[in-house]
Design a protein around this motif. Sequence first.
Motif, PDB file in Angstrom:
ATOM      1  N   HIS A 156      -1.562 -14.772 -15.163  1.00  0.00           N
ATOM      2  CA  HIS A 156      -0.113 -14.765 -15.340  1.00  0.00           C
ATOM      3  C   HIS A 156       0.376 -13.694 -16.311  1.00  0.00           C
ATOM      4  O   HIS A 156       1.509 -13.743 -16.778  1.00  0.00           O
ATOM      5  N   GLY A 157      -0.477 -12.722 -16.594  1.00  0.00           N
ATOM      6  CA  GLY A 157      -0.089 -11.645 -17.493  1.00  0.00           C
ATOM      7  C   GLY A 157       1.146 -10.900 -17.033  1.00  0.00           C
ATOM      8  O   GLY A 157       2.005 -10.528 -17.845  1.00  0.00           O
ATOM      9  N   THR A 158       1.264 -10.674 -15.737  1.00  0.00           N
ATOM     10  CA  THR A 158       2.427  -9.961 -15.214  1.00  0.00           C
ATOM     11  C   THR A 158       3.709 -10.741 -15.455  1.00  0.00           C
ATOM     12  O   THR A 158       4.755 -10.162 -15.761  1.00  0.00           O
ATOM     13  N   LEU A 159       3.644 -12.067 -15.303  1.00  0.00           N
ATOM     14  CA  LEU A 159       4.809 -12.910 -15.585  1.00  0.00           C
ATOM     15  C   LEU A 159       5.244 -12.771 -17.036  1.00  0.00           C
ATOM     16  O   LEU A 159       6.428 -12.620 -17.336  1.00  0.00           O
ATOM     17  N   PRO A 197       7.212  -8.216  -7.657  1.00  0.00           N
ATOM     18  CA  PRO A 197       6.739  -7.496  -6.469  1.00  0.00           C
ATOM     19  C   PRO A 197       6.330  -6.064  -6.784  1.00  0.00           C
ATOM     20  O   PRO A 197       5.406  -5.525  -6.151  1.00  0.00           O
ATOM     21  N   ALA A 198       6.985  -5.448  -7.777  1.00  0.00           N
ATOM     22  CA  ALA A 198       6.644  -4.070  -8.129  1.00  0.00           C
ATOM     23  C   ALA A 198       5.213  -3.980  -8.668  1.00  0.00           C
ATOM     24  O   ALA A 198       4.397  -3.180  -8.190  1.00  0.00           O
ATOM     25  N   PHE A 199       4.900  -4.799  -9.652  1.00  0.00           N
ATOM     26  CA  PHE A 199       3.594  -4.692 -10.292  1.00  0.00           C
ATOM     27  C   PHE A 199       2.491  -5.422  -9.542  1.00  0.00           C
ATOM     28  O   PHE A 199       1.312  -5.073  -9.680  1.00  0.00           O
ATOM     29  N   TYR A 200       2.838  -6.407  -8.742  1.00  0.00           N
ATOM     30  CA  TYR A 200       1.836  -6.990  -7.859  1.00  0.00           C
ATOM     31  C   TYR A 200       1.407  -5.965  -6.806  1.00  0.00           C
ATOM     32  O   TYR A 200       0.253  -5.959  -6.362  1.00  0.00           O
ATOM     33  N   SER A 201       2.340  -5.103  -6.402  1.00  0.00           N
ATOM     34  CA  SER A 201       1.987  -4.038  -5.457  1.00  0.00           C
ATOM     35  C   SER A 201       0.991  -3.073  -6.093  1.00  0.00           C
ATOM     36  O   SER A 201       0.011  -2.659  -5.461  1.00  0.00           O
ATOM     37  N   ILE A 202       1.235  -2.713  -7.363  1.00  0.00           N
ATOM     38  CA  ILE A 202       0.290  -1.845  -8.066  1.00  0.00           C
ATOM     39  C   ILE A 202      -1.082  -2.512  -8.135  1.00  0.00           C
ATOM     40  O   ILE A 202      -2.122  -1.856  -7.974  1.00  0.00           O
ATOM     41  N   SER A 203      -1.090  -3.821  -8.352  1.00  0.00           N
ATOM     42  CA  SER A 203      -2.369  -4.520  -8.497  1.00  0.00           C
ATOM     43  C   SER A 203      -3.198  -4.459  -7.220  1.00  0.00           C
ATOM     44  O   SER A 203      -4.423  -4.601  -7.269  1.00  0.00           O
ATOM     45  N   ILE A 204      -2.547  -4.229  -6.083  1.00  0.00           N
ATOM     46  CA  ILE A 204      -3.293  -4.120  -4.824  1.00  0.00           C
ATOM     47  C   ILE A 204      -3.971  -2.755  -4.711  1.00  0.00           C
ATOM     48  O   ILE A 204      -5.178  -2.671  -4.478  1.00  0.00           O
ATOM     49  N   TYR A 205      -3.192  -1.671  -4.884  1.00  0.00           N
ATOM     50  CA  TYR A 205      -3.826  -0.368  -4.686  1.00  0.00           C
ATOM     51  C   TYR A 205      -4.615   0.111  -5.913  1.00  0.00           C
ATOM     52  O   TYR A 205      -5.328   1.118  -5.841  1.00  0.00           O
ATOM     53  N   ARG A 206      -4.513  -0.603  -7.026  1.00  0.00           N
ATOM     54  CA  ARG A 206      -5.359  -0.317  -8.187  1.00  0.00           C
ATOM     55  C   ARG A 206      -6.364  -1.445  -8.416  1.00  0.00           C
ATOM     56  O   ARG A 206      -6.947  -1.563  -9.497  1.00  0.00           O
ATOM     57  N   ILE A 231       4.215 -11.408  -3.297  1.00  0.00           N
ATOM     58  CA  ILE A 231       5.132 -10.262  -3.293  1.00  0.00           C
ATOM     59  C   ILE A 231       6.358 -10.564  -2.439  1.00  0.00           C
ATOM     60  O   ILE A 231       7.501 -10.299  -2.836  1.00  0.00           O
ATOM     61  N   LEU A 232       6.139 -11.135  -1.262  1.00  0.00           N
ATOM     62  CA  LEU A 232       7.257 -11.445  -0.370  1.00  0.00           C
ATOM     63  C   LEU A 232       8.171 -12.512  -0.983  1.00  0.00           C
ATOM     64  O   LEU A 232       9.398 -12.402  -0.915  1.00  0.00           O
ATOM     65  N   ILE A 233       7.583 -13.523  -1.591  1.00  0.00           N
ATOM     66  CA  ILE A 233       8.379 -14.596  -2.213  1.00  0.00           C
ATOM     67  C   ILE A 233       9.264 -14.033  -3.318  1.00  0.00           C
ATOM     68  O   ILE A 233      10.472 -14.314  -3.378  1.00  0.00           O
ATOM     69  N   TYR A 234       8.688 -13.219  -4.177  1.00  0.00           N
ATOM     70  CA  TYR A 234       9.472 -12.684  -5.297  1.00  0.00           C
ATOM     71  C   TYR A 234      10.468 -11.620  -4.846  1.00  0.00           C
ATOM     72  O   TYR A 234      11.514 -11.444  -5.466  1.00  0.00           O
ATOM     73  N   THR A 235      10.144 -10.915  -3.771  1.00  0.00           N
ATOM     74  CA  THR A 235      11.112  -9.966  -3.217  1.00  0.00           C
ATOM     75  C   THR A 235      12.338 -10.716  -2.714  1.00  0.00           C
ATOM     76  O   THR A 235      13.482 -10.314  -2.966  1.00  0.00           O
ATOM     77  N   ALA A 236      12.110 -11.816  -2.003  1.00  0.00           N
ATOM     78  CA  ALA A 236      13.225 -12.623  -1.511  1.00  0.00           C
ATOM     79  C   ALA A 236      14.033 -13.197  -2.664  1.00  0.00           C
ATOM     80  O   ALA A 236      15.273 -13.217  -2.637  1.00  0.00           O
ATOM     81  N   LEU A 237      13.350 -13.649  -3.705  1.00  0.00           N
ATOM     82  CA  LEU A 237      14.048 -14.196  -4.871  1.00  0.00           C
ATOM     83  C   LEU A 237      14.882 -13.121  -5.557  1.00  0.00           C
ATOM     84  O   LEU A 237      16.018 -13.382  -5.984  1.00  0.00           O
ATOM     85  N   PHE A 238      14.340 -11.918  -5.641  1.00  0.00           N
ATOM     86  CA  PHE A 238      15.108 -10.823  -6.232  1.00  0.00           C
ATOM     87  C   PHE A 238      16.383 -10.565  -5.450  1.00  0.00           C
ATOM     88  O   PHE A 238      17.459 -10.365  -6.025  1.00  0.00           O
ATOM     89  N   VAL A 239      16.272 -10.535  -4.127  1.00  0.00           N
ATOM     90  CA  VAL A 239      17.456 -10.274  -3.297  1.00  0.00           C
ATOM     91  C   VAL A 239      18.529 -11.321  -3.552  1.00  0.00           C
ATOM     92  O   VAL A 239      19.715 -10.991  -3.686  1.00  0.00           O
ATOM     93  N   VAL A 240      18.125 -12.578  -3.637  1.00  0.00           N
ATOM     94  CA  VAL A 240      19.088 -13.659  -3.895  1.00  0.00           C
ATOM     95  C   VAL A 240      19.768 -13.454  -5.253  1.00  0.00           C
ATOM     96  O   VAL A 240      20.998 -13.495  -5.367  1.00  0.00           O
ATOM     97  N   VAL A 241      18.969 -13.211  -6.287  1.00  0.00           N
ATOM     98  CA  VAL A 241      19.526 -13.051  -7.639  1.00  0.00           C
ATOM     99  C   VAL A 241      20.412 -11.814  -7.716  1.00  0.00           C
ATOM    100  O   VAL A 241      21.463 -11.828  -8.376  1.00  0.00           O
TER     101      VAL A 241
END
Length: 308
Positions: A156-159, A197-206, A231-241
């Motif tokens: 949960h470091g990213t959180l 979603p931004a940093f979870y994406s980095i965690s995939i390619y790194r 990533i998809l869940i938090y992307t959707a949450l971002f759009v709502v907020v």
Amino acid sequence: MNRSPDGKDSALAARATGTSWRDTALRYYSLAKPRVLYGNVLTAAAGFLFASPGRIDWLLFLAVCLGTTLVIGSACVLNNVLDRDIDTLMARTKKRATVTGGIVARNALIYSAILGFGGMAILVAWTNLLVVAVGLGGFLAYVVLYGMLSKRLSIHGTLVGSISGAAPVLGGYLGASNAIDAGAVIAFLMMFVWQLPAFYSISIYRRDEYARAGVPVISVVRGIANTKVQILIYTALFVVVSLLPQVFGSTGWTYTAVMGALGAGWLVLGVRGLKSDDDNRWARHMFRYALVMMSAISLMLAVGPRLP
């Protein structure tokens, strides 16, 4: 016959050995993580303008942005010192001056202290107590809670890191409003959720680099498939907020139309990732789109209250 080098020869010799004043200045500049620094200050400026739909106090705006810049820079420098053991194992960080020896740890700590005390002094002298509290809280959250603890110990470091990442926009908002209201909460939540979603994406390619360094990011601990879902869940949450400002009367339809369209595009890209054959390529696209969203949200927070 040997001769002592004149000023020009000395400068050339220093440059050849990488010890010129320009090289030194660039090392210290890079130690403050300029990309991270400018991205965060951009959100601080956006938060201030979002909370200033009428007259803008430009001197206060300058104080908030400058003080925030120095405090964030201080935290980034200190984080580089603390992360030397990890940075030696990762391709994107192994050339940092604190790793190569270009800047010794003692000098980096002095540099961090100068930036931190200077930034806090500006915030104390020219802003308000809420901004000072956010600045200090964001610093401690990034350096201690994230850098020293959760980044190394927990998935949960990213959180935890997202709390400090959302502090600048909150500080900017409070600098103008001097009040915690719905707008402050929305601005904070937008930048908090955006980072996941931004940093979870980095965690995939790194992923391989994080695994080698022993950093327990989500893609290493739970796998790429689970990370894509998150990533998809938090992307959707971002759009709502991101669409809440108009609901609370802070912006008009222009803001909602722009953010709605961009948010829909990010969601579509997130859905495509669930069936992607090239995870690293898709994750890089998601991160690049996240940068577009950060720029867009900063711009629209700044101008949204002034548009229909």
